[in-house]
Design a protein around this motif. Structure first.
Motif, short mmCIF file in Angstrom:
data_model
loop_
_atom_site.label_atom_id
_atom_site.label_comp_id
_atom_site.label_asym_id
_atom_site.label_seq_id
_atom_site.Cartn_x
_atom_site.Cartn_y
_atom_site.Cartn_z
N ARG A 158 -93.47 21.87 126.07
CA ARG A 158 -92.44 21.12 126.80
C ARG A 158 -92.91 19.72 127.13
O ARG A 158 -92.15 18.74 126.98
N HIS A 159 -94.14 19.59 127.58
CA HIS A 159 -94.66 18.26 127.92
C HIS A 159 -94.81 17.40 126.67
O HIS A 159 -94.56 16.19 126.70
N GLY A 160 -95.22 18.04 125.55
CA GLY A 160 -95.32 17.29 124.30
C GLY A 160 -93.97 16.78 123.83
O GLY A 160 -93.84 15.63 123.39
N LEU A 161 -92.94 17.62 123.94
CA LEU A 161 -91.60 17.18 123.55
C LEU A 161 -91.08 16.09 124.46
O LEU A 161 -90.43 15.13 124.01
N ALA A 162 -91.37 16.21 125.77
CA ALA A 162 -90.92 15.18 126.71
C ALA A 162 -91.61 13.85 126.42
O ALA A 162 -90.97 12.78 126.48
N LEU A 163 -92.89 13.90 126.08
CA LEU A 163 -93.61 12.67 125.75
C LEU A 163 -93.10 12.07 124.45
O LEU A 163 -92.89 10.85 124.36
N ALA A 164 -92.87 12.92 123.45
CA ALA A 164 -92.38 12.42 122.16
C ALA A 164 -90.98 11.83 122.29
O ALA A 164 -90.64 10.86 121.59
N SER A 165 -90.16 12.38 123.17
CA SER A 165 -88.79 11.87 123.33
C SER A 165 -88.75 10.47 123.94
O SER A 165 -87.73 9.79 123.86
N ARG A 166 -89.85 10.05 124.55
CA ARG A 166 -89.90 8.70 125.12
C ARG A 166 -90.29 7.63 124.11
O ARG A 166 -90.21 6.45 124.39
N ILE A 167 -90.74 8.08 122.93
CA ILE A 167 -91.11 7.15 121.87
C ILE A 167 -89.93 7.08 120.89
O ILE A 167 -89.57 8.10 120.30
N PRO A 168 -89.31 5.91 120.70
CA PRO A 168 -88.07 5.84 119.91
C PRO A 168 -88.17 6.45 118.52
O PRO A 168 -87.33 7.25 118.13
N TRP A 169 -89.21 6.11 117.74
CA TRP A 169 -89.27 6.61 116.37
C TRP A 169 -89.57 8.10 116.33
O TRP A 169 -89.12 8.81 115.42
N MET A 170 -90.30 8.63 117.33
CA MET A 170 -90.51 10.06 117.42
C MET A 170 -89.23 10.77 117.83
O MET A 170 -88.92 11.86 117.33
#
Length: 397
Positions: free
Chosen positions: A242-254
């Protein structure tokens, strides 16, 4: 943050209450999404996510594959489920999936309603079976669902296989570093105690750390064990994902690549429903339950609201950010020729291929970078351990 809720709701004119587990950012957002889709919410209760969801999905996929085979062999639904239940009893599983379904079928329920009563049954599977019951072609509907499940499993395995090598390299590097710090370094510390005179820089820091580790080995090992246990608990509870997905969702290209994964599932579920005879609005409702993240489910609810108000499908999906220009034109062409199933299947494969390409490219970049970082970490520890040796040789010379 994504939360999970057990929802009891029904549509106007329906005779049965639907119970299912859904994901949303909050209870308010979930109620608004269901209301926009035409559902009357009876109750919403927060629940913890089921840790065994992946294995449960695999269990349902295996059941559908075996059930489809038996039905194609000429058995009725009840006979096929009874056969699978008998096999479960012989293997020592008296309360397996087939046994639960058989009990409900013997009480007069249809297979789709029996599946709907199971807490972990995928909503797409329930809708596919219901479509098969409408068209009297249950075997084909089960095959269509297996195609959807294969797509989702293929994308998930792509991510898992791409993560294995970096995880192994990182674990090996950290393990070697801990061995050097906790086992080798204290032995060097005993040798450094005979060194006379002052030292400075990295030599002094390494000597101080070596001596501290040698004098407090119990504290050091306990601290390392505690950190490892915390990391294991973090991963086991699903918080790491969950934390990995939340972090990735903050990066536009990810975030765009994560959207490709979500849209591949959504459009494949949409194609499954449309091929089963569902109207577009009902198909979109079912697609919104195909394990979508809260942001994608909200966007789909907005598109559904526009379509129910008379809007065209392609502009509604594009306006909600659920398709690019190619997808919009494909759906617009489907509005003219009526082949929504084919268009949705093509869009699904298009997003799936983009996601697979992204994973392959990311793996090619991450692996050498990770190897270099691990080599630098281990090499720096080894060099710093031997710096006092060089200092001693200089003093003796």
């Amino acid at each position: 943050m994504t939360l999970f809720f057990h929802v009891r709701c029904m549509r106007l004119g329906d005779t049965q209450v639907s119970e299912q587990t859904m994901a949303a950012s909050s209870e308010t957002a979930l109620r608004q999404t269901l209301a926009s889709q035409g559902w009357t919410v009876l109750s919403v209760k927060a629940v913890k996510p089921v840790a065994a969801a992946p294995s449960a999905r695999s269990q349902f996929a295996l059941f559908c594959r075996e059930l489809s085979t038996l039905i194609q062999a000429g058995m009725s639904v009840v006979e096929a489920v009874d056969t699978l239940s008998a096999r479960e009893r012989l293997s020592g599983r008296a309360n397996g999936l087939a046994a639960e379904l058989l009990e409900r079928l013997q009480h007069g329920m249809s297979l789709s309603n029996a599946l709907e009563q199971l807490p972990q049954a995928p909503a797409v599977l329930v809708a596919a079976v219901r479509a098969g019951e409408r068209t009297s072609d249950l075997a084909q509907s089960l095959s269509d669902y297996l195609k959807f499940d294969t797509l989702v499993e293929q994308l998930r395995r792509k991510v898992i296989s791409a993560s294995i090598y970096p995880a192994l390299v990182t674990s090996l590097g950290v393990g070697i570093s801990l061995f050097l710090l906790l086992v080798v370094m204290p032995n060097f510390a005993r040798m450094y105690t005979n060194l006379r005179g002052g030292s400075s820089g990295a030599t002094a820091g390494m000597m101080a750390l070596s001596q501290w580790v040698a004098q407090h080995q119990i504290v050091t090992f306990s601290g390392v064990a505690f950190v490892v246990a915390c990391i294991a608990w973090w991963v086991w509870r699903g918080a790491a994902r969950r934390h990995g997905l939340a972090l990735a969702s903050r990066i536009p290209w990810m975030r765009r690549r994560m959207d490709d994964f979500q849209l591949a599932m959504m459009y494949q579920a949409l194609a499954l429903m449309l091929r089963g005879g569902y109207p577009m609005t009902e198909a979109l409702v079912v697609a919104s339950r195909s394990a979508l993240q809260a942001r994608t489910a909200t966007a789909l609810a907005q598109a559904l609201a526009r379509i129910e108000q008379g809007g065209a499908v392609a502009p509604s999906l594009a306006g909600a950010g659920l398709c690019d220009e190619v997808g919009r034109r494909l759906m617009a062409a489907a509005e003219r020729n009526g082949d929504f199933y084919l268009a949705a299947d093509v869009v699904s494969r298009m997003h799936g291929e983009r996601f697979e390409l992204f994973v392959e490219r990311l793996t090619r970049v991450v692996e050498p970078v990770l190897l270099m970082l691990v080599a630098l970490m281990v090499g720096s520890i080894v060099v710093m351990m031997y710096l006092p040796v060089f200092d001693m040789a200089t003093r003796l010379g």
